[in-house]
Design an enzyme around this catalytic site. Structure first.
Site, PDB file in Angstrom:
ATOM      1  N   MET A   1       0.311  -1.184   0.555  1.00  0.00           N
ATOM      2  CA  MET A   1      -0.120   0.010  -0.027  1.00  0.00           C
ATOM      3  C   MET A   1       0.856   1.714  -0.024  1.00  0.00           C
ATOM      4  O   MET A   1       0.303   2.434   0.581  1.00  0.00           O
ATOM      5  CB  MET A   1      -0.361  -0.115   0.868  1.00  0.00           C
ATOM      6  CG  MET A   1      -1.628  -0.713   1.319  1.00  0.00           C
ATOM      7  SD  MET A   1      -3.427  -1.075   1.769  1.00  0.00           S
ATOM      8  CE  MET A   1      -2.969  -0.672   3.599  1.00  0.00           C
TER       9      MET A   1
ATOM     10  N   LEU B   1       6.832   2.421   1.871  1.00  0.00           N
ATOM     11  CA  LEU B   1       7.403   2.306   1.784  1.00  0.00           C
ATOM     12  C   LEU B   1       8.769   2.270   3.317  1.00  0.00           C
ATOM     13  O   LEU B   1       8.975   3.141   3.476  1.00  0.00           O
ATOM     14  CB  LEU B   1       8.146   1.152   0.375  1.00  0.00           C
ATOM     15  CG  LEU B   1       7.332   1.750  -0.883  1.00  0.00           C
ATOM     16  CD1 LEU B   1       8.477   1.043  -2.029  1.00  0.00           C
ATOM     17  CD2 LEU B   1       6.149  -0.152  -0.404  1.00  0.00           C
TER      18      LEU B   1
ATOM     19  N   HIS C   1       9.041  -3.791   3.407  1.00  0.00           N
ATOM     20  CA  HIS C   1       8.931  -3.711   2.175  1.00  0.00           C
ATOM     21  C   HIS C   1       9.974  -4.397   0.765  1.00  0.00           C
ATOM     22  O   HIS C   1      10.019  -5.171  -0.012  1.00  0.00           O
ATOM     23  CB  HIS C   1       7.883  -2.818   1.807  1.00  0.00           C
ATOM     24  CG  HIS C   1       6.918  -2.269   2.235  1.00  0.00           C
ATOM     25  ND1 HIS C   1       7.251  -1.424   3.119  1.00  0.00           N
ATOM     26  CD2 HIS C   1       5.299  -3.253   2.023  1.00  0.00           C
ATOM     27  CE1 HIS C   1       5.421  -1.228   3.383  1.00  0.00           C
ATOM     28  NE2 HIS C   1       5.012  -2.714   3.446  1.00  0.00           N
TER      29      HIS C   1
ATOM     30  N   LYS D   1       5.093 -10.873   9.483  1.00  0.00           N
ATOM     31  CA  LYS D   1       4.292  -9.413  10.396  1.00  0.00           C
ATOM     32  C   LYS D   1       2.687  -9.988  10.171  1.00  0.00           C
ATOM     33  O   LYS D   1       2.396 -10.066  11.368  1.00  0.00           O
ATOM     34  CB  LYS D   1       4.588  -7.780   9.802  1.00  0.00           C
ATOM     35  CG  LYS D   1       4.040  -7.522  11.109  1.00  0.00           C
ATOM     36  CD  LYS D   1       4.348  -6.346  11.157  1.00  0.00           C
ATOM     37  CE  LYS D   1       3.727  -5.345  10.442  1.00  0.00           C
ATOM     38  NZ  LYS D   1       2.824  -5.198  10.843  1.00  0.00           N
ATOM     39  N   ASP D   2       2.235 -10.006   8.841  1.00  0.00           N
ATOM     40  CA  ASP D   2       0.173  -9.706   9.092  1.00  0.00           C
ATOM     41  C   ASP D   2       0.242 -11.990   8.711  1.00  0.00           C
ATOM     42  O   ASP D   2       0.579 -11.988   7.550  1.00  0.00           O
ATOM     43  CB  ASP D   2      -0.073  -9.172   7.361  1.00  0.00           C
ATOM     44  CG  ASP D   2       0.462  -7.826   7.910  1.00  0.00           C
ATOM     45  OD1 ASP D   2      -0.349  -7.010   8.904  1.00  0.00           O
ATOM     46  OD2 ASP D   2       1.345  -7.678   6.906  1.00  0.00           O
TER      47      ASP D   2
ATOM     48  N   GLN E   1      -2.970 -12.401   7.676  1.00  0.00           N
ATOM     49  CA  GLN E   1      -3.772 -11.918   6.273  1.00  0.00           C
ATOM     50  C   GLN E   1      -2.743 -12.983   5.581  1.00  0.00           C
ATOM     51  O   GLN E   1      -2.593 -13.472   4.624  1.00  0.00           O
ATOM     52  CB  GLN E   1      -2.812 -11.192   6.161  1.00  0.00           C
ATOM     53  CG  GLN E   1      -2.300  -9.962   4.269  1.00  0.00           C
ATOM     54  CD  GLN E   1      -2.645  -9.097   3.901  1.00  0.00           C
ATOM     55  OE1 GLN E   1      -2.759  -8.097   4.211  1.00  0.00           O
ATOM     56  NE2 GLN E   1      -0.794  -8.783   4.234  1.00  0.00           N
TER      57      GLN E   1
ATOM     58  N   VAL F   1      10.908  -8.294   9.470  1.00  0.00           N
ATOM     59  CA  VAL F   1      11.932  -7.298   9.952  1.00  0.00           C
ATOM     60  C   VAL F   1      12.142  -6.201  10.324  1.00  0.00           C
ATOM     61  O   VAL F   1      10.603  -5.919  11.023  1.00  0.00           O
ATOM     62  CB  VAL F   1      12.307  -5.996   8.073  1.00  0.00           C
ATOM     63  CG1 VAL F   1      13.367  -6.003   8.794  1.00  0.00           C
ATOM     64  CG2 VAL F   1      12.773  -7.413   7.389  1.00  0.00           C
TER      65      VAL F   1
END
Ligand code: PAF
Length: 254
Positions: free
Chosen positions: A31, A34, A38, A150-151, A154, A177
């Site tokens: 999204m 960054l 990412h 992390k997600d 998801q 990270v």
């Protein structure tokens, strides 16, 4: 300057061009805003594929809180520079009307795991995530798509959705990270006030203590967090907390 594609039609044509040349494609859906998390996904995609495509799309349907959607940082110029430096070949930055030309009449709903944890606290969140991810997977038809651990919820839902709908793209999981003090990188971290930023790494520290989830919950409250949940699922302990207006999620292996 990195190539930016702004329409779904152009993106489809460009991807078909790559496929005609037998070039493998790695997709990193984001999204924007960054950060190094990412960039690690882009780096992994660079290592695995001939072409690396980053999508930058602040997806309105995954927000139940309009204020939260409004607050998401929009930093396109800086994102393009970072994506290019990390090894991306092009960025897809579509308009919401193009992605949701159907007015969000059609959506993906998972009826079990998506109702728990994040789903229980953010109404409709995973419908929005899964729908946009399926659209992006269908637009790009990448060989591989990269998602951060992390997600965690998801990641599992995207992986299961891809399997359920026979999506040919391989879903690749990439490690979390962290900042030097243990805080998981997140686009939301920029909104932490200085004193909240000092407290924030306690979240990860407490998740790692190996205590019971009830005890971790208590420790987090005592440290000054609002706690949405601390829960064990499989080999993970997952948590979501609030510091002021900022909501943080994290997970560790146990
Ligand atoms: O993890 C994110 O940034 C988003 O949920 C995603 C996968 C790009 C879908 O909007």
């Amino acid at each position: 300057m990195i190539e930016v594609i702004r329409t779904i039609g152009d993106a489809g044509r460009r991807m078909a061009d790559f496929r005609r040349k037998a070039l493998s494609i790695g997709l990193v859906p984001t999204m924007g805003a960054l950060h190094d998390g990412h960039l690690s996904l882009i780096g992994r995609a660079r290592a695995d594929n001939d072409r690396v495509v980053v999508s930058i799309f602040v997806n309105p349907t995954q927000y139940d809180d309009p204020e939260d959607l409004e607050r998401y940082p929009r930093t396109l110029a800086a994102d393009l520079e970072k994506a290019e430096a990390a090894g991306a070949d092009l960025v897809i930055h579509p308009a919401p009307e193009d992605i949701y030309h159907d007015g969000y009449r059609f959506r993906v709903t998972e009826s079990a795991f998506s109702r728990e944890l994040e789903g229980a606290h953010r109404k409709g969140h995973f419908d929005g995530v899964l729908t946009v991810v399926l659209k992006l997977l269908n637009i790009v038809r990448a060989d591989r798509a990269y998602f951060g651990e992390k997600d965690w919820q998801q990641l599992l839902l995207v992986r299961d959705m891809a399997a359920a709908f026979f999506v040919a793209t391989e879903i690749v999981a990439c490690p979390i990270v962290r900042e030097a003090d243990g805080l998981a990188m997140s686009s939301r971290n920029v909104h932490l006030a200085p004193e909240e930023r000092v407290l924030a790494p306690e979240f990860h520290r407490i998740l790692q203590t190996g205590a019971s989830t009830e005890d971790m919950h208590r420790q987090l409250v005592e440290a000054g967090f609002g706690v949405d949940y601390v829960a064990k699922r499989g080999d993970r302990i997952l948590g979501a907390v609030r510091l002021g207006k900022v909501r943080l999620i994290d997970n560790v292996q146990h």
